[in-house]
Design a protein around this motif. Structure first.
Motif, PDB file in Angstrom:
ATOM      1  N   VAL A   1      -8.381  18.438   1.019  1.00 42.41           N
ATOM      2  CA  VAL A   1      -8.582  16.990   1.080  1.00 42.41           C
ATOM      3  C   VAL A   1      -8.133  16.494   2.449  1.00 42.41           C
ATOM      4  O   VAL A   1      -7.029  16.798   2.900  1.00 42.41           O
ATOM      5  N   ILE A   2      -9.015  15.748   3.115  1.00 47.38           N
ATOM      6  CA  ILE A   2      -8.716  15.177   4.426  1.00 47.38           C
ATOM      7  C   ILE A   2      -8.311  13.720   4.300  1.00 47.38           C
ATOM      8  O   ILE A   2      -7.343  13.280   4.911  1.00 47.38           O
ATOM      9  N   LYS A   3      -9.050  12.983   3.476  1.00 45.96           N
ATOM     10  CA  LYS A   3      -8.816  11.548   3.383  1.00 45.96           C
ATOM     11  C   LYS A   3      -9.342  11.017   2.060  1.00 45.96           C
ATOM     12  O   LYS A   3     -10.313  11.534   1.523  1.00 45.96           O
ATOM     13  N   LEU A   4      -8.688   9.972   1.561  1.00 49.69           N
ATOM     14  CA  LEU A   4      -9.157   9.278   0.366  1.00 49.69           C
ATOM     15  C   LEU A   4      -9.741   7.940   0.776  1.00 49.69           C
ATOM     16  O   LEU A   4      -9.100   7.177   1.485  1.00 49.69           O
ATOM     17  N   HIS A   5     -10.949   7.672   0.331  1.00 48.13           N
ATOM     18  CA  HIS A   5     -11.581   6.381   0.586  1.00 48.13           C
ATOM     19  C   HIS A   5     -11.402   5.528  -0.662  1.00 48.13           C
ATOM     20  O   HIS A   5     -10.964   6.003  -1.692  1.00 48.13           O
ATOM     21  N   GLY A   6     -11.739   4.283  -0.583  1.00 53.62           N
ATOM     22  CA  GLY A   6     -11.555   3.393  -1.719  1.00 53.62           C
ATOM     23  C   GLY A   6     -10.326   2.533  -1.500  1.00 53.62           C
ATOM     24  O   GLY A   6      -9.555   2.743  -0.567  1.00 53.62           O
ATOM     25  N   GLU A   7     -10.170   1.570  -2.376  1.00 53.45           N
ATOM     26  CA  GLU A   7      -9.066   0.628  -2.214  1.00 53.45           C
ATOM     27  C   GLU A   7      -8.387   0.348  -3.539  1.00 53.45           C
ATOM     28  O   GLU A   7      -8.970   0.516  -4.606  1.00 53.45           O
ATOM     29  N   GLY A   8      -7.173  -0.121  -3.440  1.00 54.80           N
ATOM     30  CA  GLY A   8      -6.435  -0.641  -4.584  1.00 54.80           C
ATOM     31  C   GLY A   8      -6.254   0.324  -5.725  1.00 54.80           C
ATOM     32  O   GLY A   8      -5.836   1.463  -5.542  1.00 54.80           O
ATOM     33  N   ALA A   9      -6.573  -0.147  -6.931  1.00 55.05           N
ATOM     34  CA  ALA A   9      -6.319   0.601  -8.157  1.00 55.05           C
ATOM     35  C   ALA A   9      -7.092   1.915  -8.214  1.00 55.05           C
ATOM     36  O   ALA A   9      -6.586   2.908  -8.751  1.00 55.05           O
ATOM     37  N   ILE A  10      -8.289   1.942  -7.669  1.00 57.10           N
ATOM     38  CA  ILE A  10      -9.098   3.173  -7.707  1.00 57.10           C
ATOM     39  C   ILE A  10      -8.431   4.269  -6.882  1.00 57.10           C
ATOM     40  O   ILE A  10      -8.271   5.398  -7.336  1.00 57.10           O
ATOM     41  N   LYS A  11      -8.018   3.940  -5.677  1.00 58.43           N
ATOM     42  CA  LYS A  11      -7.349   4.910  -4.809  1.00 58.43           C
ATOM     43  C   LYS A  11      -6.026   5.359  -5.429  1.00 58.43           C
ATOM     44  O   LYS A  11      -5.696   6.537  -5.421  1.00 58.43           O
ATOM     45  N   ARG A  12      -5.282   4.441  -6.001  1.00 60.04           N
ATOM     46  CA  ARG A  12      -3.999   4.754  -6.644  1.00 60.04           C
ATOM     47  C   ARG A  12      -4.213   5.700  -7.816  1.00 60.04           C
ATOM     48  O   ARG A  12      -3.462   6.647  -8.013  1.00 60.04           O
ATOM     49  N   ARG A  13      -5.267   5.485  -8.608  1.00 56.87           N
ATOM     50  CA  ARG A  13      -5.548   6.346  -9.762  1.00 56.87           C
ATOM     51  C   ARG A  13      -5.869   7.769  -9.317  1.00 56.87           C
ATOM     52  O   ARG A  13      -5.384   8.731  -9.913  1.00 56.87           O
ATOM     53  N   ILE A  14      -6.643   7.910  -8.252  1.00 59.17           N
ATOM     54  CA  ILE A  14      -6.969   9.238  -7.729  1.00 59.17           C
ATOM     55  C   ILE A  14      -5.706   9.934  -7.229  1.00 59.17           C
ATOM     56  O   ILE A  14      -5.485  11.118  -7.489  1.00 59.17           O
ATOM     57  N   MET A  15      -4.854   9.202  -6.531  1.00 60.19           N
ATOM     58  CA  MET A  15      -3.611   9.785  -6.034  1.00 60.19           C
ATOM     59  C   MET A  15      -2.671  10.155  -7.184  1.00 60.19           C
ATOM     60  O   MET A  15      -1.994  11.179  -7.121  1.00 60.19           O
ATOM     61  N   ASP A  16      -2.647   9.367  -8.235  1.00 61.62           N
ATOM     62  CA  ASP A  16      -1.800   9.663  -9.398  1.00 61.62           C
ATOM     63  C   ASP A  16      -2.236  10.941 -10.109  1.00 61.62           C
ATOM     64  O   ASP A  16      -1.431  11.587 -10.773  1.00 61.62           O
ATOM     65  N   MET A  17      -3.508  11.301  -9.976  1.00 64.48           N
ATOM     66  CA  MET A  17      -4.006  12.540 -10.573  1.00 64.48           C
ATOM     67  C   MET A  17      -3.609  13.762  -9.749  1.00 64.48           C
ATOM     68  O   MET A  17      -3.864  14.888 -10.158  1.00 64.48           O
TER      69      MET A  17
END
Length: 73
Positions: A15-31
């Motif tokens: 993984v190089i970078k996560l796109h998206g904002e707010g709750a969506i990005k947080r949910r992906i990071m929480d996984m």
């Protein structure tokens, strides 16, 4: 830009970078999908959604829409 959605079954990617904002990005990071982690694509459903990946030693199913937000190399 390559996304997790484009990684073929049986291949690994970092993984190089996560796109998206707010709750969506947080949910992906929480996984557990964060910058620098290695992900392995185990399976893809017959219609392409969801994608099953292995990350940090556990299996995770991810929607195609979420997989498009993860930039990989």
């Amino acid at each position: 830009m390559n996304t997790l959605k484009e990684v073929p079954v049986g291949q690994s990617a970092h993984v190089i970078k996560l796109h998206g904002e707010g709750a969506i990005k947080r949910r992906i990071m929480d996984m557990g999908i964060t910058k620098g982690v290695e992900v392995y694509v185990r399976k893809v459903a017959p219609l392409g959604d969801p994608i099953e990946i292995t990350v940090r030693g556990y299996e995770l199913s991810l929607r195609k829409a979420d997989a498009e937000m993860v930039e990989v190399q």
